[in-house]
Design an enzyme around this catalytic site. Structure first.
Site, short mmCIF file in Angstrom:
data_model
loop_
_atom_site.label_atom_id
_atom_site.label_comp_id
_atom_site.label_asym_id
_atom_site.label_seq_id
_atom_site.Cartn_x
_atom_site.Cartn_y
_atom_site.Cartn_z
N HIS A 296 0.81 -1.22 0.00
CA HIS A 296 0.00 0.00 0.00
C HIS A 296 0.84 1.27 0.00
CE1 HIS A 296 -3.39 -2.64 0.89
NE2 HIS A 296 -4.15 -1.64 0.47
N GLY A 297 2.05 1.21 0.49
CA GLY A 297 2.85 2.42 0.49
C GLY A 297 4.23 2.19 1.03
#
Lengths: 365, 467
Positions: free
Chosen positions: B317-318
Site C-alpha cells: 500500500h505504500g
C-alpha cells in the site's frame, strides 16, 4: 418493462455525455466569468514540453471546467445540493444568513495582524514623525453575524487588542459601535457608503473636524442597481441583488481626481458599474495611488489615507473637509517607495483597514 | 486521467464509446488498447513506457515459459519475469524508502532520488505477474497476440486502481465477448453509482479531513470526526472507483471481479478482509500465502506466513513504515481472531462484534493515513486525549453540524440498507414499477449532481492512485 428501462438508461446517459460535449463544441468560449470576476482559461497550446510534463492535461481539464456548458447553472446546482439537500452550513466557505451572503474568515492569524501593526509603525517612523496620525479598524461583516449564527469567526477582541498593543504613535478611533449588519451590502464584503454617518462622526471627532461635519442628509443619493457584489457569484444561489448608492455634495462638485498620477478621473466611475466589480464605481476600484483635490473644501488641510478597498467608498466623504485627499494602497505599492509619489509634510494621516486585510497583513508591502 | 474529471466523462469516454461502436468486432481490442495507452499517457506521459515494458516482458516471458514447460528453464524464465516487474516496482515505488531506511540504520547520508511514483504501478505489475505465474503453473495458456496481451495489461477501466483483474478472469472475454443491452445498461448504472460514491460522498469526507488537517482549533472530538470521515472517505473512494471500473468493463463487454462487499457491516477482522479489496486479498492468498504453504504446515510456520503476508500487504500500500505497521496490525488481529477471539465473536451477537470491528478499522485507517510513524503516534494521542487539547472545540462542533447529514448518509450507504430497501420496494408490483422508472431518472440526477460538483471544482484526488 426491463428492456425499456435499459434503453432509457442508455439513452439518458448518452444524451448527457454526448449532448454536453456537443454543446461545448458549439457554444463559443467566453473570455470572462462575471459571476466569478475572473478571466477564463484559454485552450492550452499543445507543445512537447506541456504534453510530456503532464501540464497539458491539467490545463485542458481547467479549460473544460471554465467553459463547461451551463457552468453557472451547475454551480447553482452544487450550491443547492450543499445548502438544501445535504443541509451543510457553507459552500466553499460561503454561508448564508437570511438573505445576506458571507465568507468565512477564520482563524485569527496573530502573526499577520502583528505584522500589519508593525508595518504601520515602520511607515510612521520613516515618513510620518511629528504628523497627526490616526488609525481605525473596520470590522468586516462577519463580526456582526458569524459567531452569532454558529459559524467559526475571528477572535475579534484579540485582533483589536493586538492592534492596540502594537500600533504606536497613532490615535485610535473605535468605530465598531457605529456599524450594524445592515450597513453592509448583503451580496458584497463592503460597507454601504450611505450608511457611514456614524463612522464619519467618530472619525471627525477623533481627527478634530466634527464642528465642520455635514449632515448625511445634505448629501445627494444616486442609486445604481442591480448590484451583485463579490459574494453573489461565489454563492451561486438565486438571491436578491443589492442597490449601490453613492453620495455627492455641492462641496464636491469641483473636485478633481487623479488615479495613478493621471488626471481626469471622476470620484464615481459609474461606467465601471457594469464591469467585473460594481464596487469599482468608487474611485475606479483597486488603485495604489488616488488623489482628490477640492478647491471648495471647507479647510485647506490635506489628508493621506492608507487604506484597503473599504477606503474607496468612505474617502469621498472626506472631500468636503480636505483640500486634498490622497489614498494609498500599500497592497499594490511598496511602502519603502512612497516618498517618490507623496511629499510628506503636515498632512493628517489616517490608517483605515478592515479586519479582513489585517488578518492577512502580509499582503501589505 | 481521473474517471471523475470532465475530460474523462465528457471527452474521452464519448469518443472511445463511438470509436468502439463503429469499428468491427476484430478491431475492438485495438481501439481499447489505443484508448488505454492514451488514457495512461494523458496522466503519465513518460511512465507509459513502464506499462509497455511490463507488457512486452510478460508477453515474451510467458511465450517462452510455455515453450519450455516442464523444464528448469521455465522456472528461470518465471524468475526473470518476476524480477523485471519487481525491479520496476522496487525502484519506482520503494527506492527512496530503502535509501532513507538504509541511511537511518547506517548513519550515512545517501541522497534520495525523489522518483515520482507512476500511477497504478502496484496494480499493473501485480496483474502482469499473476499472468506469468498462471502461465507457468499451467492455469492459463500464454497469449500469442501482443495486442490482446497489451489490452489486458492496459485496459483503462481497471488500469490505475483495480480491481486487480487476473488474466484468467477475462481471458475468454478478451478473445470473444458479447455486448448485451442488459450488460451495457448495468454497466452505466454501476459506473454512475460509483461516480456518485466518489464525487458526492468520498470527496465530501475528504474535504472534512482536509479541514481537520488545516485547523488550528484541534480537539479530541475533531480527531474522532477526522478518523470517522477518513474511514468513510477511503471506503467510498476506493469502492466507488471499483464500481466505476466494473461498470466501464461491462459497457465494453467485460466482467471484472467484485472488489467490495459492504466491508463495514462485518463482525470480525477476518470477515472484513473477505469483503474489503477482495481482489488484492485473493492475489496475496494465491501468490504469496499458499506458495509459503499457507496453513498446511506447523503452527509456527503458519503464524509466520500470516505475518509475512500482512506485512507485505501493508508494504504494497505504500513505501512507509506506517503502512507496514498497518499491515502487521491486521496480521496480528487475524491471528488473535483465529486463535482466540473468533469463537467469542461468533457468539457475541450483532452489536458488540460490529463495534469491535469498526473501532479496529477506524484506528487502522488513522495509522494508514498518517504522514509517518510519529504522525501515527500524534493522531492516536489526539484521539485518546494525550495531546493536552480540549475535548471539544468550536470548529469541531461547527464541522460536526456542517457534515452531520453527509456522514449519516455515508454511514447508511456503507450498509446493506439501501439495497435491501430497494429490494423490499420491488416486491410490490407498484413499487417495482416506480423503481424501474426511477432508475434512469437517478442516472440523470446523479450525473447532474456529479457534474455540478466537478464544475464547482470540488476536492477530487483518488486516494488509491498513490498505491
Amino acid at each position: 418493462m426491463e428492456k425499456m428501462k435499459n434503453w432509457a438508461t442508455i439513452a439518458v446517459f448518452a444524451l448527457l455525455i454526448f449532448g454536453l460535449v456537443i454543446a461545448h463544441v458549439i457554444i463559443p468560449d467566453a473570455t470572462h466569468s462575471l459571476s466569478e470576476r475572473r478571466e477564463l482559461s484559454k485552450f492550452p497550446a499543445i507543445t512537447a514540453d506541456s504534453v510530456f510534463s503532464g501540464d497539458w492535461g491539467t490545463d485542458f481539464e481547467e479549460y473544460l471546467l471554465d467553459h463547461f456548458p451551463g457552468r453557472d447553472g451547475f454551480r447553482t446546482v452544487k450550491a443547492i445540493l450543499r445548502y438544501k439537500l445535504l443541509a451543510q452550513k457553507d459552500n466553499n466557505k460561503v454561508f448564508l444568513v437570511g438573505d445576506g451572503i458571507f465568507k468565512m474568515e477564520y482563524p485569527l492569524n496573530e502573526n499577520q495582524v502583528v505584522y500589519a501593526a508593525q508595518k504601520f509603525n515602520w511607515i510612521y517612523e520613516k515618513y510620518l514623525q511629528g504628523m497627526r496620525v490616526f488609525y481605525s479598524v473596520i470590522p468586516d461583516k462577519n463580526y456582526f453575524a458569524a459567531a452569532q449564527n454558529g459559524y467559526p469567526a475571528l477572535d475579534y477582541d484579540r485582533l483589536y487588542q493586538l492592534m492596540n498593543d502594537n500600533v504606536q504613535n497613532m490615535t485610535y478611533a473605535d468605530i465598531r459601535d457605529c456599524l450594524t449588519l445592515s450597513d453592509f451590502y448583503r451580496t458584497d464584503t463592503h460597507w454601504r457608503q450611505e450608511c457611514l454617518g456614524k463612522v464619519m462622526e467618530v472619525l471627525a471627532k477623533t481627527m478634530g473636524f466634527s464642528d465642520l461635519l455635514l449632515s448625511m442628509d445634505s448629501f445627494e443619493q444616486h442609486k445604481l442597481s442591480p448590484f451583485k457584489g463579490v459574494y453573489y457569484g461565489q454563492a451561486a444561489m438565486p438571491l436578491k441583488a443589492d442597490d449601490l448608492v453613492y453620495l455627492t455634495h455641492s462641496l464636491m462638485a469641483n473636485a478633481q481626481t487623479s488615479v495613478q498620477m493621471q488626471e481626469g478621473f471622476p470620484i464615481y466611475a459609474t461606467d465601471k458599474f457594469e464591469g467585473m466589480d460594481g464596487y469599482d464605481v468608487f474611485l475606479s476600484g483597486a488603485q495604489s495611488f488616488v488623489e482628490i483635490t477640492n478647491p471648495d473644501a471647507l479647510t485647506d488641510k490635506e489628508l493621506i489615507i492608507f487604506r484597503d478597498s473599504f477606503g474607496s467608498s468612505i474617502a469621498p466623504l472626506f472631500v468636503p473637509y480636505y483640500a486634498k485627499v490622497t489614498l494609498v494602497d500599500i497592497r499594490y505599492t511598496p511602502s519603502s517607495m512612497l516618498d517618490k509619489n507623496i511629499e510628506f509634510a503636515d498632512q493628517d494621516v489616517l490608517f483605515l483597514y478592515s479586519t479582513l486585510v489585517l488578518n492577512n497583513g502580509m499582503v501589505l508591502k | 486521467m481521473l474517471f471523475s474529471s470532465v475530460t474523462f466523462l465528457y471527452v474521452f469516454l464519448p469518443v472511445v464509446l463511438v470509436a468502439y461502436l463503429l469499428v468491427p468486432k476484430k478491431a475492438k481490442n485495438h481501439v481499447l488498447l489505443a484508448a488505454s495507452l492514451f488514457f495512461y499517457f494523458f496522466g503519465e506521459p513518460v511512465y507509459v513506457s513502464l506499462l509497455i515494458i511490463s507488457s512486452l516482458s510478460d508477453f515474451f516471458h510467458s511465450l517462452a515459459i510455455e515453450k519450455c514447460r516442464g523444464t528448469k528453464k521455465a522456472k528461470w524464465l518465471l524468475i526473470s519475469s518476476l524480477c523485471v516487474n519487481l525491479a520496476m516496482l522496487g525502484f519506482f515505488k520503494y527506492i527512496d524508502f530503502f535509501i532513507v531506511t538504509f541511511n537511518g540504520l547506517t548513519g550515512l547520508a545517501i541522497p534520495t532520488l525523489n522518483v515520482p511514483l507512476p500511477i497504478g504501478i502496484s496494480f499493473f505489475t501485480f496483474q502482469t505477474m499473476s499472468y506469468t505465474i498462471d502461465v507457468y503453473r499451467g492455469n492459463v495458456r500464454a497469449q500469442k497476440n501482443l495486442a490482446t496481451m497489451g489490452t489486458f495489461v492496459s485496459l483503462f477501466p481497471q488500469l490505475v486502481a483495480g480491481p486487480i483483474v487476473r488474466y484468467s478472469d477475462i481471458a475468454e472475454e478478451l478473445e470473444h465477448r458479447e455486448h448485451h443491452l442488459q450488460n451495457v445498461a448495468d454497466g452505466i448504472r454501476r459506473f454512475v453509482y460509483g461516480l456518485g460514491k466518489k464525487v458526492l460522498i468520498a470527496n465530501a469526507m475528504g474535504e472534512l479531513c482536509a479541514l481537520f488537517r488545516s485547523s488550528p482549533d484541534q480537539s479530541v472530538l475533531f480527531y474522532w470526526l477526522y478518523a470517522i470521515a477518513f474511514t468513510l472517505q477511503i471506503y467510498f473512494d476506493f469502492s466507488g472507483y471499483s464500481d466505476m471500473a466494473i461498470g466501464l468493463g461491462k459497457m465494453f463487454g467485460f466482467n471484472f471481479p467484485e472488489n467490495f462487499d459492504h466491508p463495514y457491516t462485518s463482525r470480525s477482522v477476518t470477515e472484513f478482509w473477505r469483503r474489503w479489496h477482495m481482489t488484492m486479498g485473493g492475489w496475496f492468498r494465491d501468490y504469496v500465502y499458499i506458495p509459503l504453504d499457507g496453513n498446511r504446515c506447523s503452527k509456527w510456520k503458519w503464524l509466520r506466513n500470516i505475518l509475512v503476508v500482512w506485512m507485505v500487504t501493508g508494504f504494497w500500500h505504500g513505501a512507509a513504515w506506517n503502512f507496514v505497521l498497518w499491515g502487521l496490525m491486521f496480521g496480528i488481529l487475524l491471528l488473535v481472531e483465529k486463535l482466540w477471539l473468533g469463537k467469542w465473536l461468533e457468539k457475541a451477537g450483532n452489536v458488540l462484534p460490529r463495534i469491535y470491528l469498526m473501532f479496529t478499522v477506524i484506528i487502522s485507517f488513522v495509522v494508514f493515513n498518517a504522514s509517518s510513524l510519529p504522525g501515527v503516534w500524534q493522531d492516536l494521542k489526539g484521539m485518546f486525549g494525550g495531546l493536552n487539547i480540549p475535548l471539544v472545540s468550536a470548529e469541531a462542533v461547527y464541522q460536526l453540524k456542517n457534515f452531520a447529514l453527509p456522514i449519516m448518509l455515508a454511514v447508511l450507504g456503507s450498509t446493506f440498507l439501501p439495497n435491501r430497501l430497494v429490494d423490499k420496494i420491488r416486491t410490490v408490483k407498484a413499487g417495482n414499477a416506480i423503481v424501474t422508472v426511477l432508475e434512469p431518472v437517478s442516472i440523470v440526477v446523479l450525473m447532474v449532481l456529479v457534474t455540478a460538483c466537478l464544475v464547482d471544482g470540488s476536492f477530487n484526488p483518488f486516494l488509491y492512485f498513490r498505491f
